[in-house]
Scaffold this active site. Structure first.
Site, mmCIF file in Angstrom:
data_model
loop_
_atom_site.group_PDB
_atom_site.id
_atom_site.type_symbol
_atom_site.label_atom_id
_atom_site.label_comp_id
_atom_site.label_asym_id
_atom_site.label_seq_id
_atom_site.Cartn_x
_atom_site.Cartn_y
_atom_site.Cartn_z
ATOM 1 N N HIS A 51 0.832 -1.201 0.000
ATOM 2 C CA HIS A 51 0.000 0.000 0.000
ATOM 3 C C HIS A 51 0.871 1.257 0.000
ATOM 4 O O HIS A 51 2.089 1.190 0.148
ATOM 5 C CB HIS A 51 -0.930 -0.014 1.215
ATOM 6 N N GLU B 229 1.333 3.620 2.148
ATOM 7 C CA GLU B 229 2.104 3.874 3.355
ATOM 8 C C GLU B 229 3.400 3.059 3.378
ATOM 9 O O GLU B 229 4.437 3.551 3.834
ATOM 10 C CB GLU B 229 1.266 3.539 4.599
ATOM 11 N N ALA C 151 -29.396 7.690 -33.423
ATOM 12 C CA ALA C 151 -29.457 6.936 -34.680
ATOM 13 C C ALA C 151 -30.376 7.670 -35.647
ATOM 14 O O ALA C 151 -31.073 8.625 -35.274
ATOM 15 C CB ALA C 151 -29.964 5.518 -34.438
ATOM 16 N N ALA D 242 -33.656 7.949 -38.303
ATOM 17 C CA ALA D 242 -35.060 7.615 -38.088
ATOM 18 C C ALA D 242 -35.351 6.149 -38.392
ATOM 19 O O ALA D 242 -36.241 5.537 -37.777
ATOM 20 C CB ALA D 242 -35.948 8.519 -38.952
ATOM 21 N N SER E 153 -27.419 3.185 -37.416
ATOM 22 C CA SER E 153 -26.469 3.940 -36.605
ATOM 23 C C SER E 153 -25.346 4.497 -37.462
ATOM 24 O O SER E 153 -24.881 3.847 -38.397
ATOM 25 C CB SER E 153 -25.891 3.041 -35.505
ATOM 26 N N TRP F 144 -21.471 6.608 -37.247
ATOM 27 C CA TRP F 144 -20.352 6.929 -36.358
ATOM 28 C C TRP F 144 -20.198 8.438 -36.292
ATOM 29 O O TRP F 144 -19.760 9.068 -37.259
ATOM 30 C CB TRP F 144 -19.084 6.281 -36.910
ATOM 31 N N ARG G 119 -12.672 3.191 -20.148
ATOM 32 C CA ARG G 119 -12.641 1.729 -20.071
ATOM 33 C C ARG G 119 -11.475 1.257 -19.201
ATOM 34 O O ARG G 119 -11.617 0.323 -18.407
ATOM 35 C CB ARG G 119 -12.510 1.129 -21.473
ATOM 36 N N LEU H 104 -14.945 -4.367 -27.342
ATOM 37 C CA LEU H 104 -15.206 -4.014 -25.943
ATOM 38 C C LEU H 104 -13.989 -4.161 -25.040
ATOM 39 O O LEU H 104 -14.127 -4.413 -23.846
ATOM 40 C CB LEU H 104 -16.369 -4.838 -25.379
#
Length: 288
Positions: free
Chosen positions: A54, A56, A166, A168, A172, A174, A188, A208
């Site tokens: 740690h 300390e 997005a 209509a 989608s 970018w 992340r 991801l």
């Protein structure tokens, strides 16, 4: 109550604590500064990785014999229990610290004032509350888990100025730039887990993971080996995860959450770093 030296030293301890924000999880970020009677820094350190010394301990190692009669500034109450490392409160006592200034008490039930009590019983002068708000800001996730038994959730959403995500027809586009994508990678890198739904997996086939090459200047100080990849959690209520999904090909932990068990053939084909969890849900949908 607080001198200019007190404020300056705790500010430095907070700055040191921030150095661990990409590597300490699930442990909190903690910094420590030790000064002698003349106000000179003789030791300092920060918690660098879970399971390792740690803050300390690093500061005491640097201070060595100069710690006796000194003052320590710690951003979080020194621990009082044996975990993967010995109690820091005990180490401070053994090294003969005269005074310890703590930014905030540790809400972890295993500590929760016991570290301060241990120090006081040994005759160490303890003061707390210095720059407490700034110290709390270091560890929103840790504090949320300890105080609310809930994770700290960050919502990542790409939206146009008129609030659209997005077209209509549902397609989608970018719309984020390189700066926003860099910030996403940094978020992340600080997160314990990333969560998304199966629709995103089917539509976008995302990885991801944290991509070191996209961290910008952070990548110059944080090596790819130091990165802790977050757990990737997929809400897959009706077991639609394709075995050829990109995220399953990256060697990093994945958790598939569904409302019913996956077929044995599917489970047998999964790599060892992928686990599954079946939870009850409403209308065949996992309750987040």
């Amino acid at each position: 109550m607080w001198s200019n030296t007190d404020i300056a030293m705790m500010s430095r301890a907070i700055m040191l604590a921030r150095r661990g924000r990409y590597t300490t999880r699930p442990n909190p970020n903690v910094g420590c500064v030790i000064i002698d009677a003349d106000g000179k820094i003789v030791g300092e350190g920060w918690h660098q990785r879970a399971g390792e010394p740690h803050a300390e301990v690093h500061a005491l190692k640097m201070a060595a014999d100069k710690a006796r009669g000194a003052t320590a500034y710690v951003t979080l109450e020194p621990c009082s229990h044996y975990g993967r490392t010995p109690p820091c409160a005990e180490a401070l006592i053994k090294h003969g610290l005269k005074r310890v200034v703590v930014a905030m008490t540790d809400p972890n039930p295993q500590v929760a004032g016991r570290g301060i009590g241990m120090l006081q019983e040994a005759g160490v002068q303890v003061q707390s509350g210095l720059l407490a708000e700034q110290a709390r800001a270091l560890n929103p996730g840790f504090l949320s888990r300890m105080e609310r038994n809930r994770p700290w959730v960050t919502l990542k959403l790409a939206a146009s100025l008129d609030g659209k995500t997005a077209l209509a027809n549902g397609e989608s586009k970018w719309i984020t730039g390189p700066e926003a994508r860099r910030d996403v990678q940094r978020l992340r890198a600080r997160s314990c887990a990333l969560l998304t739904g199966i629709e995103t997996v089917l539509a976008d086939d995302p990885s991801l993971n944290v991509r070191h090459a996209e961290l910008g200047s952070l990548g110059e100080t944080l090596s790819e080996q130091e990165l802790i990849q977050p757990l990737r959690v997929i809400l897959d209520s009706n077991c639609r995860m394709p075995l050829d999904a990109r995220l399953l090909k990256i060697v990093s932990p994945v958790l598939l959450v569904s409302c019913r068990p996956y077929e044995d053939e599917f489970l047998a084909a999964l790599p060892p770093y992928v686990t599954t969890l079946v939870l009850a849900g409403e209308d065949n949908r996992v309750d987040i």
